[in-house]
Design a protein around this motif. Structure first.
Motif, PDB file in Angstrom:
ATOM      1  N   ARG A   1     -90.656 -37.314  16.496  1.00 51.48           N
ATOM      2  CA  ARG A   1     -90.629 -37.247  17.956  1.00 51.48           C
ATOM      3  C   ARG A   1     -89.459 -38.047  18.513  1.00 51.48           C
ATOM      4  NH1 ARG A   1     -91.560 -34.367  22.481  1.00 51.48           N
ATOM      5  NH2 ARG A   1     -92.276 -35.660  24.227  1.00 51.48           N
ATOM      6  N   ALA A   2     -89.189 -39.216  17.947  1.00 53.87           N
ATOM      7  CA  ALA A   2     -88.081 -40.031  18.422  1.00 53.87           C
ATOM      8  C   ALA A   2     -86.743 -39.340  18.206  1.00 53.87           C
ATOM      9  CB  ALA A   2     -88.101 -41.385  17.715  1.00 53.87           C
ATOM     10  N   VAL A   3     -86.582 -38.691  17.079  1.00 51.90           N
ATOM     11  CA  VAL A   3     -85.330 -37.976  16.805  1.00 51.90           C
ATOM     12  C   VAL A   3     -85.165 -36.814  17.783  1.00 51.90           C
ATOM     13  CG1 VAL A   3     -84.174 -36.513  15.100  1.00 51.90           C
ATOM     14  CG2 VAL A   3     -85.175 -38.676  14.399  1.00 51.90           C
TER      15      VAL A   3
ATOM     16  N   HIS B   1     -79.765 -40.188  23.465  1.00 55.53           N
ATOM     17  CA  HIS B   1     -80.142 -41.599  23.464  1.00 55.53           C
ATOM     18  C   HIS B   1     -79.843 -42.243  22.111  1.00 55.53           C
ATOM     19  CE1 HIS B   1     -82.245 -40.868  27.225  1.00 55.53           C
ATOM     20  NE2 HIS B   1     -82.883 -39.864  26.657  1.00 55.53           N
ATOM     21  N   HIS B   2     -79.536 -43.540  22.143  1.00 58.57           N
ATOM     22  CA  HIS B   2     -79.388 -44.314  20.916  1.00 58.57           C
ATOM     23  C   HIS B   2     -80.769 -44.600  20.335  1.00 58.57           C
ATOM     24  CE1 HIS B   2     -75.289 -44.574  22.105  1.00 58.57           C
ATOM     25  NE2 HIS B   2     -75.489 -45.449  23.070  1.00 58.57           N
ATOM     26  N   LEU B   3     -80.814 -44.791  18.999  1.00 60.62           N
ATOM     27  CA  LEU B   3     -82.093 -44.856  18.297  1.00 60.62           C
ATOM     28  C   LEU B   3     -82.063 -45.961  17.251  1.00 60.62           C
ATOM     29  CD1 LEU B   3     -84.877 -43.579  17.482  1.00 60.62           C
ATOM     30  CD2 LEU B   3     -83.580 -41.964  16.081  1.00 60.62           C
ATOM     31  N   PHE B   4     -83.175 -46.697  17.156  1.00 58.23           N
ATOM     32  CA  PHE B   4     -83.343 -47.723  16.132  1.00 58.23           C
ATOM     33  C   PHE B   4     -84.617 -47.411  15.351  1.00 58.23           C
ATOM     34  CE2 PHE B   4     -84.709 -52.310  15.182  1.00 58.23           C
ATOM     35  CZ  PHE B   4     -84.025 -52.315  13.975  1.00 58.23           C
ATOM     36  N   LEU B   5     -84.470 -47.232  14.041  1.00 64.95           N
ATOM     37  CA  LEU B   5     -85.590 -46.928  13.160  1.00 64.95           C
ATOM     38  C   LEU B   5     -85.818 -48.107  12.235  1.00 64.95           C
ATOM     39  CD1 LEU B   5     -84.620 -43.265  12.170  1.00 64.95           C
ATOM     40  CD2 LEU B   5     -86.370 -43.942  13.819  1.00 64.95           C
ATOM     41  N   ALA B   6     -87.044 -48.644  12.238  1.00 63.76           N
ATOM     42  CA  ALA B   6     -87.405 -49.747  11.354  1.00 63.76           C
ATOM     43  C   ALA B   6     -88.582 -49.328  10.500  1.00 63.76           C
ATOM     44  CB  ALA B   6     -87.762 -50.997  12.168  1.00 63.76           C
TER      45      ALA B   6
ATOM     46  N   LEU C   1     -84.335 -46.109  22.207  1.00 62.88           N
ATOM     47  CA  LEU C   1     -85.554 -45.816  21.443  1.00 62.88           C
ATOM     48  C   LEU C   1     -85.626 -46.731  20.235  1.00 62.88           C
ATOM     49  CD1 LEU C   1     -85.148 -41.921  21.431  1.00 62.88           C
ATOM     50  CD2 LEU C   1     -86.448 -43.282  23.057  1.00 62.88           C
ATOM     51  N   ARG C   2     -86.762 -47.415  20.090  1.00 66.18           N
ATOM     52  CA  ARG C   2     -86.978 -48.303  18.946  1.00 66.18           C
ATOM     53  C   ARG C   2     -88.327 -47.935  18.327  1.00 66.18           C
ATOM     54  NH1 ARG C   2     -85.978 -53.966  22.136  1.00 66.18           N
ATOM     55  NH2 ARG C   2     -84.269 -53.261  23.487  1.00 66.18           N
ATOM     56  N   VAL C   3     -88.283 -47.425  17.135  1.00 64.21           N
ATOM     57  CA  VAL C   3     -89.499 -46.859  16.526  1.00 64.21           C
ATOM     58  C   VAL C   3     -89.758 -47.538  15.189  1.00 64.21           C
ATOM     59  CG1 VAL C   3     -90.576 -44.764  15.628  1.00 64.21           C
ATOM     60  CG2 VAL C   3     -89.144 -44.651  17.670  1.00 64.21           C
ATOM     61  N   GLU C   4     -90.996 -47.961  14.999  1.00 65.42           N
ATOM     62  CA  GLU C   4     -91.441 -48.549  13.738  1.00 65.42           C
ATOM     63  C   GLU C   4     -92.083 -47.447  12.902  1.00 65.42           C
ATOM     64  OE1 GLU C   4     -91.773 -52.149  11.446  1.00 65.42           O
ATOM     65  OE2 GLU C   4     -91.108 -52.004  13.528  1.00 65.42           O
ATOM     66  N   LEU C   5     -91.530 -47.183  11.728  1.00 66.11           N
ATOM     67  CA  LEU C   5     -92.055 -46.137  10.851  1.00 66.11           C
ATOM     68  C   LEU C   5     -92.989 -46.755   9.812  1.00 66.11           C
ATOM     69  CD1 LEU C   5     -88.822 -44.034  10.160  1.00 66.11           C
ATOM     70  CD2 LEU C   5     -90.533 -43.698  11.940  1.00 66.11           C
ATOM     71  N   PRO C   6     -94.226 -46.296   9.736  1.00 65.70           N
ATOM     72  CA  PRO C   6     -95.132 -46.808   8.708  1.00 65.70           C
ATOM     73  C   PRO C   6     -94.828 -46.150   7.366  1.00 65.70           C
ATOM     74  CG  PRO C   6     -96.230 -45.117   9.987  1.00 65.70           C
ATOM     75  CD  PRO C   6     -94.873 -45.308  10.614  1.00 65.70           C
ATOM     76  N   PRO C   7     -95.318 -46.708   6.269  1.00 66.59           N
ATOM     77  CA  PRO C   7     -95.164 -46.038   4.971  1.00 66.59           C
ATOM     78  C   PRO C   7     -95.841 -44.669   4.998  1.00 66.59           C
ATOM     79  CG  PRO C   7     -95.911 -48.307   4.699  1.00 66.59           C
ATOM     80  CD  PRO C   7     -96.016 -48.005   6.155  1.00 66.59           C
TER      81      PRO C   7
END
Length: 506
Positions: free
Chosen positions: A202-204, A212-217, A385-391
């Motif tokens: 969804r963030a992508v 928009h700029h994006l941060f994936l953690a 956008l700053r999104v935390e990705l779970p395993p």
């Protein structure tokens, strides 16, 4: 005394300027003087031209020769002046008629055997020649397809100096080069390869729709790199103007793919975390060249393992990301490159990067804080956008409920959302929600106050800066465009705020 003149083009960044090449021959001790702020490569061109003329079957004049490159105050760099110098010397020496060179523009490097070799920056050089009203340009055959992208000028491709001499003498005229069809670009990686990660997908999608700029953690294997690599495939193909602009940058950088003179798809740049400031932004001790950020213009710049980059290098991105262009200053001059790219950062949650999560992490709280602090607050404040990705869970990996959406399916929604934004922004010179200034957001496209309550509360308690508040509103407009709504509602603002604060709360 004999005088001959012809033309070439000098480059400053991605902009070309006409350079008049004058050759004066007089009686005296044989000597060649080259004036007009040439760099070391241009000064060495005299020796290349002398050998190339001899191996092309002509005689280099044994007289006192003065070569002037005008305007004299403009630094001249690179080997692209070789062919123009040779043509002017031959015309001054009487080997070819003087009137045959005085209106032509010559671009190309000469080999010692008389061959004409390809050079960088042919497209912006030919564009400059066309703007100056020139009708014909002689270029290396290897660059003819690239030069022929400029349809308002006749392109003559040459393999050797002997061919150029035959053309100037009228014995065997060079024919106008006709560019072949643009080859098909290989399909980008498909979003359907990404299993699970609904929040990341969804963030992508939102990032692609609004620019928009994006941060994936997230931990290793969560899909950060896969999602970033699939973002360019969601972006629409470049229009003609954008394609020429991007191609000009890659032409100057020397990164045009062989056999593909025109860049038609958004580019993807992923420099290693050992990249220097000059490699990321641009620069160089001699000719100023674009860095990875500029080469990603109209595309995606992906910085994997972002905390491993030197903090000073990352912070140089702040101003270019705001302005959409970068100006690099050197003692000999400056160059400006466009760099309106989408930035995607990816990071692990901690230095040990345990795939098993917090239960297997060996990092102390202090080490975690130090690791995250490598990304400065002002830089992160510019990330929408700053999104935390779970395993990825076993159920998502092995027991998926159905095939995930492909790039083509998501790209259709992105195209529709971009079209809605472009229609709303018509007449402003803007096309994407991420480009809208905060003042216009508040005055012309004000979101109803009830819908902004959550964002206002976040602003009051310090979780959002004023810049961050505007960015939440921009993302809310993008979410509304994806849903086909004409005005963001409370749910759209809540989703935008969640994607903004998710990393900070993690």
């Amino acid at each position: 005394m004999t005088l001959a003149r012809t033309w070439s083009v000098g480059l400053a960044g991605v902009h070309g300027a006409m350079v008049e090449v004058e050759v004066d021959m007089a009686a005296g001790v044989p000597h060649v003087a080259l004036v007009g702020l040439p760099d070391a490569v241009v000064r060495q061109s005299v020796d290349r031209v002398r050998a190339a003329v001899a191996n092309a079957g002509a005689t280099f004049p044994q007289r006192r020769i003065t070569i002037g490159l005008s305007p004299a105050s403009m630094p001249k760099q690179g080997s692209g002046f070789d062919l123009a110098l040779a043509a002017a010397v031959l015309a001054a020496g009487g080997t070819v008629p003087q009137e045959s060179v005085d209106r032509l523009v010559f671009l190309g490097e000469l080999g010692l055997d008389g061959s004409v070799r390809g050079i960088r920056g042919v497209l912006p050089a030919v564009l400059a020649a066309a703007r100056a009203g020139r009708s014909q340009v002689v270029v290396p055959a290897a660059n003819a397809d690239e030069a022929a992208l400029v349809e308002s000028i006749d392109v003559l491709g040459a393999h050797s100096l002997a061919q150029v001499m035959a053309h100037l003498s009228g014995r065997e005229p060079l024919t106008r080069h006709v560019r072949g069809p643009v080859p098909e670009v290989p399909a980008p990686p498909d979003l359907g390869d990404v299993v699970g990660q609904a929040a990341g997908r969804r963030a992508v999608e939102v990032a692609a729709a609004g620019g928009h700029h994006l941060f994936l953690a997230g931990p290793p294997g969560a899909g950060k790199t896969m999602l970033a690599e699939r973002l360019p495939g969601l972006l629409p193909p470049l229009d003609e103007g954008a394609a020429l602009e991007v191609t000009a940058i890659h032409s100057v950088a020397g990164t045009l793919p062989p056999g593909a003179p025109l860049v038609t798809r958004p580019t993807f740049e992923a420099p290693h975390h050992s990249a220097t400031m000059a490699a990321l932004i641009g620069g160089g001790s001699g000719q100023i060249r674009p860095g990875a950020l500029c080469r990603a213009h109209r595309g995606v710049l992906f910085l994997d393992e972002a905390p491993e980059f030197p903090r000073a290098v990352l912070d140089t991105l702040r101003q270019p990301l705001e302005r959409g262009q970068v100006t690099i200053h050197r003692a000999a001059g400056s160059a400006t490159f466009p760099c309106r790219a989408q930035l995607v950062l990816a990071a692990n949650p901690c230095p040990c990067a345990s795939a098993a999560g917090d239960t297997a992490c060996t990092c102390s709280p202090l080490e975690r804080r130090r690791y995250r602090s490598r990304l400065s607050g002002p830089l992160l404040d510019r990330i929408d956008l700053r999104v935390e990705l779970p395993p990825v869970t076993r159920a998502a990996w092995l027991d998926g409920l159905g095939p995930p959406e492909t790039t083509a399916e998501v790209a259709r929604r992105v195209a529709a959302a971009r079209a809605a934004a472009a229609q709303r922004l018509a007449g402003t010179g803007l096309t994407l929600n991420s480009q809208v200034p905060g003042r216009l957001l508040r005055e012309r496209w004000a979101v109803p106050r009830p819908a902004l309550r959550l964002a206002e509360r976040a602003l009051e308690r310090g979780a959002l800066s004023v810049r961050g508040f505007d960015r939440v509103v921009r993302v809310a407009w993008t979410v509304a465009d994806l849903a086909g709504r004409t005005m963001p509602g409370a749910d759209d603002v809540a989703e935008a705020l969640g994607m903004r604060l998710q990393r900070a709360a993690a």
